[in-house]
Design a protein around this motif. Structure first.
Motif, short mmCIF file in Angstrom:
data_model
loop_
_atom_site.label_atom_id
_atom_site.label_comp_id
_atom_site.label_asym_id
_atom_site.label_seq_id
_atom_site.Cartn_x
_atom_site.Cartn_y
_atom_site.Cartn_z
N LYS A 195 0.83 -1.21 0.00
CA LYS A 195 0.00 0.00 0.00
C LYS A 195 0.86 1.26 0.00
CE LYS A 195 -3.90 -2.12 2.40
NZ LYS A 195 -4.55 -2.28 3.70
N GLY A 196 1.93 1.25 0.80
CA GLY A 196 2.82 2.41 0.86
C GLY A 196 3.54 2.65 -0.45
N TRP A 229 2.55 1.68 -3.38
CA TRP A 229 1.55 2.10 -4.37
C TRP A 229 1.20 3.57 -4.18
CZ3 TRP A 229 0.19 1.25 -8.94
CH2 TRP A 229 -1.01 1.74 -9.45
N SER A 230 1.13 4.02 -2.95
CA SER A 230 0.86 5.43 -2.69
C SER A 230 1.94 6.31 -3.29
CB SER A 230 0.77 5.70 -1.18
OG SER A 230 -0.36 5.07 -0.65
N GLU A 231 3.18 5.85 -3.25
CA GLU A 231 4.28 6.62 -3.85
C GLU A 231 4.15 6.66 -5.37
OE1 GLU A 231 7.41 9.11 -4.29
OE2 GLU A 231 6.22 8.68 -2.53
N ASN A 261 1.50 9.16 -6.01
CA ASN A 261 2.04 10.49 -5.73
C ASN A 261 2.80 11.03 -6.94
OD1 ASN A 261 2.86 12.78 -4.20
ND2 ASN A 261 4.76 11.74 -3.69
N THR A 310 -8.04 4.39 -5.57
CA THR A 310 -8.26 4.02 -4.18
C THR A 310 -7.33 2.88 -3.80
OG1 THR A 310 -9.94 2.39 -4.75
CG2 THR A 310 -10.70 4.64 -4.37
N PRO A 311 -7.13 2.63 -2.50
CA PRO A 311 -6.30 1.49 -2.09
C PRO A 311 -6.84 0.15 -2.62
CG PRO A 311 -6.66 2.95 -0.24
CD PRO A 311 -7.53 3.45 -1.36
N TYR A 346 7.43 -0.62 -6.15
CA TYR A 346 6.14 -1.30 -6.05
C TYR A 346 6.24 -2.73 -6.59
CZ TYR A 346 1.30 -2.57 -6.83
OH TYR A 346 0.11 -3.25 -6.83
#
Length: 197
Positions: free
Chosen positions: A29-30, A32-34, A37, A80-81, A144
């Protein structure tokens, strides 16, 4: 006897990988958030780039339209996550981001034909920022990919695959290349001179 059963249950739970799944799921998840971003950073740069290029008289409107449409499509998909757990939605998201990358590449190639743009400091700054963002996207995507690989190995390896089945930890989709079959072919290289006209 009860004590022995308790010790055996504790030993079985220790090797089940539950905590590893929690850690790697958060890592996925982290990372993927990057990725998101960096995609957002690119999407934020596009309007400034388009506005700067529009100022060049005679610039191909079709090229700019394709960039604007690709950006709209890429930002319209809700990131979304849950996206990383839905292979079909994930594939659509990747395709939209790929279209934006392609449109931006074409835009940057076409701008080479416009000396005023090449001399425009604002355009050059935006171009450098965009190139840096593309590099950041590549780094984030690589992280990722590695994180998903670790998670998927855990989900598919024995005995942690039993934990994955019990708790419904599905294998996560990974990033892919849109034209994998095409790029796997060796390039055709020819040093023959073109036919004279």
């Amino acid at each position: 006897m009860r004590r022995l059963a308790g010790v055996l249950a504790l030993v079985a739970l220790t090797g089940c990988g539950y905590n590893d799944f929690q850690k790697l799921d958060e890592d996925v998840k982290g990372s993927w958030s990057e990725v998101l971003n960096q995609y957002q950073r690119r999407a934020d740069l596009v309007p400034n780039l388009v506005a700067t290029v529009k100022g060049e008289a005679g610039f191909e409107q079709d090229t700019l339209t394709k960039v604007v449409e690709a950006r709209a499509k890429a930002t319209s998909i809700q990131a979304t996550p849950e996206l990383i757990n839905n292979p079909e939605a994930f594939k659509k998201f990747q395709a939209a981001q790929g279209e934006l990358s392609g449109a931006l590449s074409r835009l940057l190639v076409v701008t080479e034909n416009y000396p005023n743009l090449k001399a425009n400091q604002g355009f050059q700054d935006l171009r450098v920022q965009l190139e840096g963002t593309e590099n950041r996207i590549t780094v984030a995507r690589n992280r990722y990919i590695k994180t998903v690989q670790e998670y998927n190995v855990l989900a598919r390896s024995f005995p942690t695959n039993l934990t994955a089945m019990v708790f419904h930890y599905e294998v996560k989709p990974n990033l892919a290349v849109a034209n994998e079959a095409q790029i796997s072919l060796p390039p055709a290289v020819s040093f023959d001179k073109p036919a004279a006209k």
